[in-house]
Design a protein around this motif. Sequence first.
Motif, PDB file in Angstrom:
ATOM      1  N   MET A   1     -40.575 -13.847 -51.658  1.00 43.21           N
ATOM      2  CA  MET A   1     -40.045 -14.852 -49.936  1.00 43.21           C
ATOM      3  C   MET A   1     -40.661 -15.317 -49.333  1.00 43.21           C
ATOM      4  SD  MET A   1     -37.836 -13.021 -46.968  1.00 43.21           S
ATOM      5  CE  MET A   1     -37.343 -14.075 -45.257  1.00 43.21           C
ATOM      6  N   GLY A   2     -40.702 -17.009 -48.888  1.00 46.08           N
ATOM      7  CA  GLY A   2     -42.109 -17.058 -48.084  1.00 46.08           C
ATOM      8  C   GLY A   2     -43.165 -17.954 -49.217  1.00 46.08           C
ATOM      9  N   HIS A   3     -44.439 -18.102 -48.724  1.00 45.42           N
ATOM     10  CA  HIS A   3     -45.399 -18.914 -49.869  1.00 45.42           C
ATOM     11  C   HIS A   3     -45.478 -20.250 -50.290  1.00 45.42           C
ATOM     12  CE1 HIS A   3     -49.587 -18.664 -51.497  1.00 45.42           C
ATOM     13  NE2 HIS A   3     -49.238 -18.959 -52.104  1.00 45.42           N
TER      14      HIS A   3
ATOM     15  N   GLY B   1     -43.793 -11.472 -50.121  1.00 44.67           N
ATOM     16  CA  GLY B   1     -42.784 -10.549 -51.040  1.00 44.67           C
ATOM     17  C   GLY B   1     -41.429 -10.905 -51.573  1.00 44.67           C
ATOM     18  N   PHE B   2     -40.718  -9.518 -52.557  1.00 43.21           N
ATOM     19  CA  PHE B   2     -39.665  -9.797 -52.675  1.00 43.21           C
ATOM     20  C   PHE B   2     -38.285  -9.606 -51.455  1.00 43.21           C
ATOM     21  CE2 PHE B   2     -35.767  -8.218 -55.138  1.00 43.21           C
ATOM     22  CZ  PHE B   2     -35.587  -9.104 -55.852  1.00 43.21           C
ATOM     23  N   ALA B   3     -37.784 -10.530 -51.065  1.00 42.96           N
ATOM     24  CA  ALA B   3     -37.005  -9.854 -49.959  1.00 42.96           C
ATOM     25  C   ALA B   3     -35.008  -9.834 -50.956  1.00 42.96           C
ATOM     26  CB  ALA B   3     -36.788 -11.250 -49.111  1.00 42.96           C
ATOM     27  N   GLY B   4     -34.678  -9.457 -49.719  1.00 44.68           N
ATOM     28  CA  GLY B   4     -33.252  -9.448 -50.528  1.00 44.68           C
ATOM     29  C   GLY B   4     -32.525 -10.138 -49.884  1.00 44.68           C
TER      30      GLY B   4
END
Length: 233
Positions: free
Chosen positions: A161-163, A116-119
């Motif tokens: 982040m990721g995927h 997901g959305f990460a800092g």
Amino acid sequence: MKGILGRKVEMTQIFTENGKLVPVTVVEVLPNTVLQVKSLGSDGYVATQLGVQDKRTNLVNKPETGHFKKAGSAPKRFVKEIRNMEGFTFGQEIKAEDIFTSGEYVDVTGISKGKGFAGAIKRHNYSRGPMGHGSGYHRGIGSMGAIINRIFKSKKMAGHMGHQKVTIQNLEVVAIDSLNNLMLIKGSIPGPKNQFVQIKQNVKGLKALTAATLLNRNAKVETPVVETVAEEA
């Protein structure tokens, strides 16, 4: 180059005969179907297109239906081509034991888990500021560069982040279970459970090791016969 397509099942651990514990990832490798063979003359490069795991015909559009029908195959859920893989015929079925052996090193490619959305701290491993109340700066993104009313390209910031496509190199094939269509690969591989992955020959050319002999827990162990000697009166 050689490779095959599979599906990540889970992680577990096994033991060798000398008592060594080995963490492994279980990958289900059903028979792959060769859907297309690309050559240098007709396509400009050499590759073999593989497909694995059947899916319903109502999930396939007309161009894909014709492509699978030409190969004499049922529609496949996961289709990928492996560059520089040759020596296989159109419509042929390939199994894991036809490609790899125990002790061989492979490179595994898959889609990593999405976070997901990460800092910026979590996403790019930045250091945080002092956590005291007076600092006024804790988990910020840091300097944004020169003051020219824009941000430079490739600045590491917060975001998805990721995927992403990830390849882990030089993983050892511990064992191949041809009866259950399973491969045991030492260590972890990208992606969540039930994620499709590509297992390819390692590009760094590490030589294969001697295959480890695994402990068979179902083997029957003969109990030693102890003779009793009658005491004399």
